[in-house]
Each structure stands twice: as structure tokens, then as C-alpha cells.
Design an enzyme around this catalytic site. Structure first.
Site, PDB file in Angstrom:
ATOM      1  N   LEU A  39       0.688  -1.194  -0.024  1.00 42.27           N
ATOM      2  CA  LEU A  39       0.054  -0.087  -0.269  1.00 42.27           C
ATOM      3  C   LEU A  39       0.952   1.297  -0.087  1.00 42.27           C
ATOM      4  O   LEU A  39       0.552   2.431   0.347  1.00 42.27           O
ATOM      5  CB  LEU A  39      -0.983  -0.023   1.359  1.00 42.27           C
ATOM      6  N   ASN A  41       1.658   2.708  -2.682  1.00 43.26           N
ATOM      7  CA  ASN A  41       1.088   3.657  -3.706  1.00 43.26           C
ATOM      8  C   ASN A  41      -0.453   3.413  -4.153  1.00 43.26           C
ATOM      9  O   ASN A  41      -0.643   3.681  -5.003  1.00 43.26           O
ATOM     10  CB  ASN A  41       2.176   3.716  -4.839  1.00 43.26           C
ATOM     11  N   ASP A  64       5.472  -5.933   2.688  1.00 37.40           N
ATOM     12  CA  ASP A  64       6.592  -5.738   1.318  1.00 37.40           C
ATOM     13  C   ASP A  64       7.302  -6.730   0.855  1.00 37.40           C
ATOM     14  O   ASP A  64       7.879  -7.507   1.783  1.00 37.40           O
ATOM     15  CB  ASP A  64       7.449  -4.528   2.245  1.00 37.40           C
ATOM     16  N   LYS A  91       7.488   3.568  -9.685  1.00 41.31           N
ATOM     17  CA  LYS A  91       7.511   3.864 -11.213  1.00 41.31           C
ATOM     18  C   LYS A  91       7.713   5.514 -11.529  1.00 41.31           C
ATOM     19  O   LYS A  91       7.629   5.700 -12.629  1.00 41.31           O
ATOM     20  CB  LYS A  91       6.214   3.417 -11.551  1.00 41.31           C
ATOM     21  N   SER A 131       8.678  -2.117 -19.757  1.00 40.92           N
ATOM     22  CA  SER A 131       8.203  -0.760 -20.125  1.00 40.92           C
ATOM     23  C   SER A 131       8.597  -0.423 -21.346  1.00 40.92           C
ATOM     24  O   SER A 131       9.997  -0.853 -21.882  1.00 40.92           O
ATOM     25  CB  SER A 131       8.477   0.413 -19.119  1.00 40.92           C
ATOM     26  N   TYR A 156      15.130   4.270 -12.778  1.00 39.24           N
ATOM     27  CA  TYR A 156      13.846   3.622 -13.072  1.00 39.24           C
ATOM     28  C   TYR A 156      13.966   2.614 -14.226  1.00 39.24           C
ATOM     29  O   TYR A 156      13.556   1.248 -14.305  1.00 39.24           O
ATOM     30  CB  TYR A 156      12.636   4.294 -13.100  1.00 39.24           C
ATOM     31  N   LYS A 160      13.985  -1.932 -15.076  1.00 42.23           N
ATOM     32  CA  LYS A 160      13.323  -2.806 -15.834  1.00 42.23           C
ATOM     33  C   LYS A 160      14.351  -3.645 -16.869  1.00 42.23           C
ATOM     34  O   LYS A 160      13.963  -4.698 -17.103  1.00 42.23           O
ATOM     35  CB  LYS A 160      12.375  -1.841 -16.829  1.00 42.23           C
ATOM     36  N   TYR A 184       5.022  -2.293 -21.855  1.00 41.73           N
ATOM     37  CA  TYR A 184       3.604  -1.527 -21.633  1.00 41.73           C
ATOM     38  C   TYR A 184       4.167  -0.128 -22.389  1.00 41.73           C
ATOM     39  O   TYR A 184       5.275   0.454 -21.998  1.00 41.73           O
ATOM     40  CB  TYR A 184       3.245  -1.137 -20.721  1.00 41.73           C
ATOM     41  N   ARG A 302      11.157  19.110 -21.700  1.00 38.57           N
ATOM     42  CA  ARG A 302      11.520  18.354 -20.444  1.00 38.57           C
ATOM     43  C   ARG A 302      12.747  17.502 -20.456  1.00 38.57           C
ATOM     44  O   ARG A 302      12.893  16.630 -21.584  1.00 38.57           O
ATOM     45  CB  ARG A 302      10.241  17.310 -20.066  1.00 38.57           C
TER      46      ARG A 302
HETATM   47  P1  NAD Z   1       1.119   1.658  -8.952  1.00 43.00           P
HETATM   48  O1  NAD Z   1       2.240   2.620  -8.337  1.00 43.00           O
HETATM   49  O2  NAD Z   1      -0.079   2.011  -9.257  1.00 43.00           O
HETATM   50  O3  NAD Z   1       0.975   0.090  -8.568  1.00 43.00           O
HETATM   51  C1  NAD Z   1       2.186  -0.476  -8.019  1.00 43.00           C
HETATM   52  C2  NAD Z   1       1.919  -1.198  -6.701  1.00 43.00           C
HETATM   53  O4  NAD Z   1       2.879  -1.961  -6.105  1.00 43.00           O
HETATM   54  C3  NAD Z   1       1.277  -0.117  -5.730  1.00 43.00           C
HETATM   55  O5  NAD Z   1       0.141  -0.250  -5.230  1.00 43.00           O
HETATM   56  C4  NAD Z   1       2.659  -0.226  -4.637  1.00 43.00           C
HETATM   57  O6  NAD Z   1       1.724  -0.034  -3.243  1.00 43.00           O
HETATM   58  C5  NAD Z   1       2.955  -1.505  -5.044  1.00 43.00           C
HETATM   59  N1  NAD Z   1       4.422  -1.929  -4.385  1.00 43.00           N
HETATM   60  C6  NAD Z   1       5.476  -1.019  -4.904  1.00 43.00           C
HETATM   61  N2  NAD Z   1       6.565  -1.631  -4.143  1.00 43.00           N
HETATM   62  C7  NAD Z   1       6.182  -2.712  -3.344  1.00 43.00           C
HETATM   63  C8  NAD Z   1       6.860  -3.591  -2.416  1.00 43.00           C
HETATM   64  N3  NAD Z   1       8.226  -3.734  -2.065  1.00 43.00           N
HETATM   65  N4  NAD Z   1       5.953  -4.603  -1.918  1.00 43.00           N
HETATM   66  C9  NAD Z   1       4.646  -4.591  -2.108  1.00 43.00           C
HETATM   67  N5  NAD Z   1       3.980  -3.831  -3.093  1.00 43.00           N
HETATM   68  C10 NAD Z   1       4.564  -2.980  -3.549  1.00 43.00           C
HETATM   69  O7  NAD Z   1       2.025   1.576 -10.573  1.00 43.00           O
HETATM   70  P2  NAD Z   1       1.372   1.079 -11.798  1.00 43.00           P
HETATM   71  O8  NAD Z   1       0.978   2.028 -12.773  1.00 43.00           O
HETATM   72  O9  NAD Z   1       0.135   0.244 -11.662  1.00 43.00           O
HETATM   73  O10 NAD Z   1       2.389   0.095 -12.590  1.00 43.00           O
HETATM   74  C11 NAD Z   1       2.470  -1.202 -12.366  1.00 43.00           C
HETATM   75  C12 NAD Z   1       3.831  -2.012 -13.043  1.00 43.00           C
HETATM   76  O11 NAD Z   1       3.904  -1.439 -14.234  1.00 43.00           O
HETATM   77  C13 NAD Z   1       4.996  -1.187 -12.290  1.00 43.00           C
HETATM   78  O12 NAD Z   1       6.111  -2.321 -12.637  1.00 43.00           O
HETATM   79  C14 NAD Z   1       5.513  -0.135 -13.439  1.00 43.00           C
HETATM   80  O13 NAD Z   1       6.993   0.119 -13.499  1.00 43.00           O
HETATM   81  C15 NAD Z   1       4.906  -0.715 -14.748  1.00 43.00           C
HETATM   82  N6  NAD Z   1       4.736   0.296 -15.694  1.00 43.00           N
HETATM   83  C16 NAD Z   1       3.945   1.205 -15.452  1.00 43.00           C
HETATM   84  C17 NAD Z   1       3.690   2.016 -16.579  1.00 43.00           C
HETATM   85  C18 NAD Z   1       2.687   3.054 -16.305  1.00 43.00           C
HETATM   86  O14 NAD Z   1       2.634   4.398 -17.103  1.00 43.00           O
HETATM   87  N7  NAD Z   1       1.661   3.281 -15.367  1.00 43.00           N
HETATM   88  C19 NAD Z   1       4.184   1.902 -17.745  1.00 43.00           C
HETATM   89  C20 NAD Z   1       5.205   0.781 -17.958  1.00 43.00           C
HETATM   90  C21 NAD Z   1       5.527   0.054 -16.995  1.00 43.00           C
HETATM   91  C1  WQD Z   2       4.044  11.967 -22.258  1.00 42.40           C
HETATM   92  C2  WQD Z   2       4.198  13.183 -23.155  1.00 42.40           C
HETATM   93  C3  WQD Z   2       5.805  14.717 -22.249  1.00 42.40           C
HETATM   94  C4  WQD Z   2       3.438  15.925 -18.492  1.00 42.40           C
HETATM   95  C5  WQD Z   2       6.683   7.745 -18.785  1.00 42.40           C
HETATM   96  C6  WQD Z   2       7.774   7.157 -17.916  1.00 42.40           C
HETATM   97  C7  WQD Z   2       8.068   5.789 -18.896  1.00 42.40           C
HETATM   98  C8  WQD Z   2       7.033   4.914 -19.023  1.00 42.40           C
HETATM   99  C9  WQD Z   2       5.803   5.690 -19.620  1.00 42.40           C
HETATM  100  C10 WQD Z   2       6.800   3.387 -16.997  1.00 42.40           C
HETATM  101  C11 WQD Z   2       5.693  13.440 -23.140  1.00 42.40           C
HETATM  102  C12 WQD Z   2       4.515  15.276 -22.305  1.00 42.40           C
HETATM  103  C13 WQD Z   2       3.723  15.311 -19.782  1.00 42.40           C
HETATM  104  C14 WQD Z   2       3.190  17.555 -18.832  1.00 42.40           C
HETATM  105  C15 WQD Z   2       3.728  17.357 -20.946  1.00 42.40           C
HETATM  106  N1  WQD Z   2       6.397   4.593 -17.771  1.00 42.40           N
HETATM  107  N2  WQD Z   2       3.964  15.939 -20.950  1.00 42.40           N
HETATM  108  N3  WQD Z   2       3.192  17.799 -19.829  1.00 42.40           N
HETATM  109  O1  WQD Z   2       7.140  10.424 -20.887  1.00 42.40           O
HETATM  110  O2  WQD Z   2       6.228   8.421 -22.044  1.00 42.40           O
HETATM  111  O3  WQD Z   2       7.072   8.258 -20.069  1.00 42.40           O
HETATM  112  O4  WQD Z   2       5.611   7.020 -18.853  1.00 42.40           O
HETATM  113  O5  WQD Z   2       7.607   2.504 -17.415  1.00 42.40           O
HETATM  114  O6  WQD Z   2       9.139   5.237 -18.117  1.00 42.40           O
HETATM  115  O7  WQD Z   2       9.010   7.973 -18.192  1.00 42.40           O
HETATM  116  O8  WQD Z   2       5.105   9.633 -20.311  1.00 42.40           O
HETATM  117  O9  WQD Z   2       3.016  10.767 -19.306  1.00 42.40           O
HETATM  118  O10 WQD Z   2       5.383  11.517 -18.550  1.00 42.40           O
HETATM  119  O11 WQD Z   2       4.498  12.109 -20.875  1.00 42.40           O
HETATM  120  O12 WQD Z   2       3.832  17.999 -22.001  1.00 42.40           O
HETATM  121  O13 WQD Z   2       2.738  17.821 -17.679  1.00 42.40           O
HETATM  122  O14 WQD Z   2       3.483  14.328 -22.613  1.00 42.40           O
HETATM  123  O15 WQD Z   2       6.752  15.626 -22.509  1.00 42.40           O
HETATM  124  O16 WQD Z   2       5.640  13.874 -24.428  1.00 42.40           O
HETATM  125  P1  WQD Z   2       6.327   9.340 -21.000  1.00 42.40           P
HETATM  126  P2  WQD Z   2       4.459  11.073 -19.617  1.00 42.40           P
END
Ligand code: NAD
Ligand code: WQD
Length: 347
Positions: A39, A41, A64, A91, A131, A156, A160, A184, A302
Site C-alpha cells: 500500500l 502507492n 513488503d 515507477k 516498459s 527506474y 526494468k 507497456y 522536459r
Molecule cells: P502503481 O504504483 O499504481 O502500482 C504498483 C503497486 O505496487 C502499488 O500499489 C504499490 O503500493 C505496490 N508496491 C510497490 N513496491 C512494493 C513492494 N516492495 N512490496 C509490495 N508492494 C509494492 O503502478 P502501476 O502504474 O500500476 O504500474 C505497475 C507496474 O507497471 C510497475 O512495475 C510499473 O513500473 C509498470 N509500468 C507502468 C507504466 C505506467 O505508465 N503506469 C508503464 C510501464 C510499466
Molecule cells: C507523455 C508526454 C511529455 C506531462 C513515462 C515514463 C516511462 C513509462 C511511460 C513507465 C511526453 C508530455 C507530460 C506534462 C507534457 N512509464 N507531458 N506535460 O514520457 O512517455 O514516459 O511513462 O514505465 O518510463 O517515463 O510519459 O506521461 O510523462 O509524458 O507535455 O505535464 O506528455 O513531454 O511527451 P512518458 P508522460
């Protein structure tokens, strides 16, 4: 074959954004998901809302995953777990640059502990959240699974890449273990019920939560990070996919492992729509579905941003039999409905 409803799946990070949507889809597909989350996040109340959507209350164990003793005790109580979907991780890219040790410790130690118990208790199937960040700025678009990886641009992203290597090496060393890594692209939106969605802590780093918060009046204006990129309208391009479509890919991947349809012990799939969308196009989509004129201004780039990236989801389409179904507007509408719901409930 054993009915799906007897298959217990450990969902780590299952109360988080993508994990909660996947838990819903697993239940609806007849699986028995068990969540572990600390919990950090997310909120335990997510389980109530999963129950409201599905009629089933998944078990939640709060601890954890870096704590190997607690994980060992948990697995002893659930020796019938047959697969793991590992979402749990930190993340936030910017935070990982400021505090790399916390990211390496949490994201890698939790994975190592998990693989350790999977080996010891012979749990043979793993789906891992990876990712598109592993590709950096690719030279050729769209991105296939064969596109070369670039050196990670953040701790980060590095977790991955290292995570995938650890899993690949572990599957090589253990003939019983099979894994699928799902890369993703940019998940957005929420469940159409508006009962679960993304709960960003503090000021969001990601575009869509920032956009919907600005639309609601919580943020004064959205900063568009640059309009001088080599793209048709000058703003950056990404591949935004609906989180429910993404969640369904996990169910398909789990079934693939159970049905032994995997072609190698460690497989990788890109999950995206195959369409690039610019920041300015995303703003127009939000304006269409909300009827609100968004306040935004163009600012500087950015640091570290990728100019453009989108997936070639062809391999996932043919091999997994999965493709995205929602349009950008449909996904954006669910993001907006979710924003209104959390604000009206003071969440
Ligand atoms: P999120 O933060 O909403 O969910 C992650 C959950 O893991 C949270 O509920 C957090 O409390 C829990 N958690 C973290 N560390 C923990 C630990 N050590 N033990 C137990 N629980 C733990 O994130 P999300 O957006 O749902 O992402 C899920 C996964 O997908 C992550 O691995 C993230 O890196 C990956 N991912 C996310 C995105 C995105 O844009 N959201 C994109 C690509 C990859
Ligand atoms: C999207 C676009 C910004 C905010 C992140 C992580 C990456 C992966 C995917 C987990 C970009 C623009 C954003 C704002 C803006 N996650 N932007 N104003 O950059 O693709 O990547 O999510 O694995 O690791 O870095 O996603 O949503 O941050 O940005 O103009 O206030 O929106 O420049 O072009 P990004 P994002």
C-alpha cells in the site's frame, strides 16, 4: 484441463493502477487472484471497489515484497499459487533520478525475492511488468520486440532492463520456470465503472492525470513540454493505450503460459495501439470528451524526454491474439470520468 477458477494467481501490486484493473479481468475470466501489496502507492479500499465491479472480493495481504521472511510465510499459506503477475514496483522516473538506491532496492530486491520463492516452491509461470522505456529513443519506428535496447536514461528504466535480464537468466537456469515480459507503452484511463483508476501522489508527472486535474481546476494550466520537436505539430508523440485493454493482455499471457503455448522460456511482447499521438492531439481529445477548453501553455522541453515512440503491436496481435479495442477518445473519457469521481468523493 483444470478449470480456470481453480487456478490461484499471485498479483503483486494488485491494488495499484494496472494491477487493480488486471485483478478485475482475472476474476471475470474465472481465475482466483490473491493480491500482495504494501500500500505504498495504493489504498486497501481498492479491494472494496473490485468487489463492487466483479461481485468477488480478492484476498489482500499487506506486506513488503522486499521482506523475504514475510514472503516465505505467505507462500507457505498459499502453496497452490500457480502463476505470478509482478506489478509491484516504484515507477516515478524523476524520483528515481533523485533517489536511485530506493529504486534499485525496491524494484530489484522484490523481484529477486519473488523468483527465489518461485524456484523453491516450484511456481512455474511469471508475467512481468516491463516498459517501452527500455527502448529509449529508437532509430526506427514503430518499435518491434527486435528493436535494440538503448542504455537506460533513468534508474527506474534501468530496473526494468536489469529486471528482464534477471528473469531471462533465471528461466535459463530453471527448466520449470517460464516468463513473459510485457513492455507497456503509455497506459491511460480507468475502468468504465469509474470505481478504480490511477491515484497519483502529489503533482502528477504523467500527461493524462495532469491534463484531467487541470481540466478539473486543481492545476492552473498544463505545460506542454516543447513544440519544436521533429513531429508534425512539434510536440512529442507517444502510444497511449487504455488500461482495460492492457489488463486483458495479462489474462491472455497467463492463459498462454498455462496452455504451454509459449515459444521460448522467456518471451517479450510490446503492448500498444500501434498509433502515435502528440501531446497537442491528446489535449484535443480531452477537450472533445469533456467539453472543456483546457488551459495550457507551451514551455521548454522536459530534460530526458523521448521525441517520438509508438509500438508495432503485430507480434502481440498474432501470437497472443490480443489487440487494443478502445480509441483514444474512449480511453480519455474514462480518465475524465475517474477524475470527476475521485474529486467528488474527496479521494
Ligand atoms: P502503481 O504504483 O499504481 O502500482 C504498483 C503497486 O505496487 C502499488 O500499489 C504499490 O503500493 C505496490 N508496491 C510497490 N513496491 C512494493 C513492494 N516492495 N512490496 C509490495 N508492494 C509494492 O503502478 P502501476 O502504474 O500500476 O504500474 C505497475 C507496474 O507497471 C510497475 O512495475 C510499473 O513500473 C509498470 N509500468 C507502468 C507504466 C505506467 O505508465 N503506469 C508503464 C510501464 C510499466
Ligand atoms: C507523455 C508526454 C511529455 C506531462 C513515462 C515514463 C516511462 C513509462 C511511460 C513507465 C511526453 C508530455 C507530460 C506534462 C507534457 N512509464 N507531458 N506535460 O514520457 O512517455 O514516459 O511513462 O514505465 O518510463 O517515463 O510519459 O506521461 O510523462 O509524458 O507535455 O505535464 O506528455 O513531454 O511527451 P512518458 P508522460
Amino acid at each position: 484441463m483444470e478449470p480456470l477458477n481453480q487456478k490461484k494467481i499471485l498479483v503483486t501490486g494488485g491494488t495499484g493502477y494496472i494491477g487493480s484493473h488486471t485483478t478485475v479481468e482475472l476474476i471475470e475470466a474465472g481465475f482466483d487472484p490473491v493480491i500482495v501489496d504494501n500500500l505504498y502507492n495504493s489504498d486497501a479500499q481498492v479491494v472494496d471497489n473490485i468487489q463492487k465491479i466483479t461481485g468477488v472480493r480478492p484476498l489482500l495481504e499487506v506486506f513488503d515484497l522486499c521482506d523475504s521472511v514475510k514472503l516465505g510465510k505467505f507462500i507457505l499459506k498459499h502453496k497452490d499459487i500457480q502463476a505470478v503477475i509482478h506489478f509491484a514496483a516504484y515507477k516515478a522516473v524523476g524520483e528515481s533520478v533523485r533517489n536511485p538506491i530506493a529504486y534499485y532496492r525496491n524494484n530489484l530486491l522484490s523481484l529477486i525475492n519473488l523468483l527465489d520463492v518461485m524456484k523453491r516452491y516450484e511456481i512455474p509461470n511469471l508475467v512481468f511488468s516491463s516498459s517501452c522505456t527500455v527502448y529509449g529513443q529508437p532509430e526506427k519506428l514503430p518499435v518491434t520486440e527486435d528493436t535494440p535496447l538503448q542504455p537506460a536514461t533513468s534508474p527506474y528504466g534501468n530496473t526494468k532492463q536489469i529486471g528482464e535480464s534477471i528473469i531471462r537468466d533465471t528461466t535459463c537456469s530453471d527448466k520449470n520456470l517460464k516468463a513473459i515480459s510485457l513492455r507497456y507503452f503509455n497506459p491511460i484511463g480507468a475502468h468504465p465503472s469509474a470505481l478504480i483508476g490511477e491515484l497519483p501522489r502529489g503533482i502528477p508527472e504523467n500527461l493524462v492525470p495532469y491534463l484531467t486535474q487541470t481540466g478539473y481546476g486543481i492545476r492552473e494550466e498544463l505545460k506542454v513540454f516543447g513544440n519544436d520537436y521533429n513531429t508534425p505539430d512539434g510536440s512529442c508523440i507517444r502510444d497511449y493505450l487504455h488500461v482495460v485493454d492492457l489488463a486483458k493482455a495479462h489474462v491472455v499471457s497467463i492463459k498462454r503460459l498455462f496452455e504451454k503455448k509459449n515459444k521460448s522460456d522467456f518471451e517479450v511482447f510490446n503492448l500498444g495501439t500501434g498509433h502515435g499521438v502528440s501531446v497537442l492531439e491528446a489535449i484535443r481529445s480531452f477537450e472533445r470528451v469533456s467539453g472543456i477548453k483546457l488551459k495550457y501553455k507551451i514551455t521548454g522541453r522536459r530534460p530526458g524526454d523521448i521525441e517520438k515512440i509508438w509500438a508495432d503491436p503485430g507480434y502481440a496481435n498474432t501470437e497472443l491474439g490480443w489487440k487494443t479495442l478502445s480509441s483514444l477518445d474512449q480511453a480519455m473519457k474514462t480518465a475524465w470520468d475517474w477524475e470527476k469521481m475521485i474529486r467528488s468523493n474527496n479521494l
